[in-house]
Design a protein around this motif. Sequence first.
Motif, PDB file in Angstrom:
ATOM      1  N   GLY A  23       0.883  -1.201   0.163  1.00  0.00           N
ATOM      2  CA  GLY A  23      -0.102   0.043   0.027  1.00  0.00           C
ATOM      3  C   GLY A  23       0.900   1.363  -0.044  1.00  0.00           C
ATOM      4  O   GLY A  23       0.324   2.293  -0.225  1.00  0.00           O
ATOM      5  N   PHE A  24       2.153   0.995   0.186  1.00  0.00           N
ATOM      6  CA  PHE A  24       3.137   2.329  -0.078  1.00  0.00           C
ATOM      7  C   PHE A  24       3.051   2.879  -1.291  1.00  0.00           C
ATOM      8  O   PHE A  24       3.232   2.157  -2.223  1.00  0.00           O
ATOM      9  CB  PHE A  24       4.430   2.128   0.788  1.00  0.00           C
ATOM     10  N   THR A  25       3.095   4.335  -1.376  1.00  0.00           N
ATOM     11  CA  THR A  25       3.292   4.926  -2.903  1.00  0.00           C
ATOM     12  C   THR A  25       4.881   4.503  -3.041  1.00  0.00           C
ATOM     13  O   THR A  25       5.909   4.691  -2.224  1.00  0.00           O
ATOM     14  CB  THR A  25       3.087   6.346  -2.624  1.00  0.00           C
ATOM     15  N   ASN A  26       5.191   4.281  -4.451  1.00  0.00           N
ATOM     16  CA  ASN A  26       6.275   4.142  -5.128  1.00  0.00           C
ATOM     17  C   ASN A  26       7.211   5.590  -5.433  1.00  0.00           C
ATOM     18  O   ASN A  26       6.689   6.004  -6.363  1.00  0.00           O
ATOM     19  CB  ASN A  26       6.539   3.358  -6.058  1.00  0.00           C
ATOM     20  N   ARG A  27       7.895   5.995  -4.612  1.00  0.00           N
ATOM     21  CA  ARG A  27       8.473   7.238  -5.046  1.00  0.00           C
ATOM     22  C   ARG A  27       9.681   7.108  -5.682  1.00  0.00           C
ATOM     23  O   ARG A  27      10.229   8.064  -5.948  1.00  0.00           O
ATOM     24  CB  ARG A  27       8.770   8.058  -3.584  1.00  0.00           C
ATOM     25  N   GLY A  28       9.966   5.850  -6.064  1.00  0.00           N
ATOM     26  CA  GLY A  28      11.224   5.723  -6.985  1.00  0.00           C
ATOM     27  C   GLY A  28      12.566   5.437  -6.455  1.00  0.00           C
ATOM     28  O   GLY A  28      12.607   5.802  -5.430  1.00  0.00           O
ATOM     29  N   ILE A  29      13.438   5.168  -7.408  1.00  0.00           N
ATOM     30  CA  ILE A  29      14.902   5.336  -7.155  1.00  0.00           C
ATOM     31  C   ILE A  29      15.250   6.660  -7.400  1.00  0.00           C
ATOM     32  O   ILE A  29      15.169   7.122  -8.429  1.00  0.00           O
ATOM     33  CB  ILE A  29      15.288   4.023  -7.843  1.00  0.00           C
ATOM     34  N   LYS A  30      16.095   7.092  -6.434  1.00  0.00           N
ATOM     35  CA  LYS A  30      16.712   8.554  -6.659  1.00  0.00           C
ATOM     36  C   LYS A  30      18.242   8.438  -6.375  1.00  0.00           C
ATOM     37  O   LYS A  30      18.744   7.463  -5.555  1.00  0.00           O
ATOM     38  CB  LYS A  30      16.026   9.255  -5.696  1.00  0.00           C
TER      39      LYS A  30
END
Length: 182
Positions: A125-132
């Motif tokens: 359920g956590f938003t995927n904020r991506g790889i930075k």
Amino acid sequence: MAVYNIHGGHNPSGKIACGASDLLDESREDRKICKEVVRLLKKKGHKAYNCTVSNGTSQTDVLRKICTKCNKRQAALDVSIHLNSGRNDHKGDKKIAGTEIWCTQSVGIKKTVGNRILANMKKLGFTNRGIKTTGNLYYLNHTINKAILIEVCFVDDKDDYDLYKKTGYKKIAKAIADGITG
């Protein structure tokens, strides 16, 4: 089987250079997640080392000690577990701020593992904020092994807090461990 170095970022709660504390306490939660990830990796037959530091005298000292522990051995991957802050959403806005992965370059094992962890966290359920990517984090620049830093969720976001509490650290640790091993 592979070798992994895992640690919870920062000193323990209440000490100098401890993690962010708000609705969630980063230093408490990252240690619970770390211990469970190490346990799960060992259960899968891997060698996993807990490189968490609890006696740093400053932020720089904590980081140096973590890197020294990680650099004692060659590992397939070094993993730093953190909880983010900066949302200041104490009432909740019905938006999960979510999980992000930091590394120096999004390539190879860092990209593969990072994407698997993000996908597993999204299933929870956590938003995927991506790889930075960044060249400005001491830990990522001073480990001899390939390394990633996971920001599990936000300590100061009510929606993240509610989901974290509902999910529990053990399921989060499983999402991370499964992402590490594939």
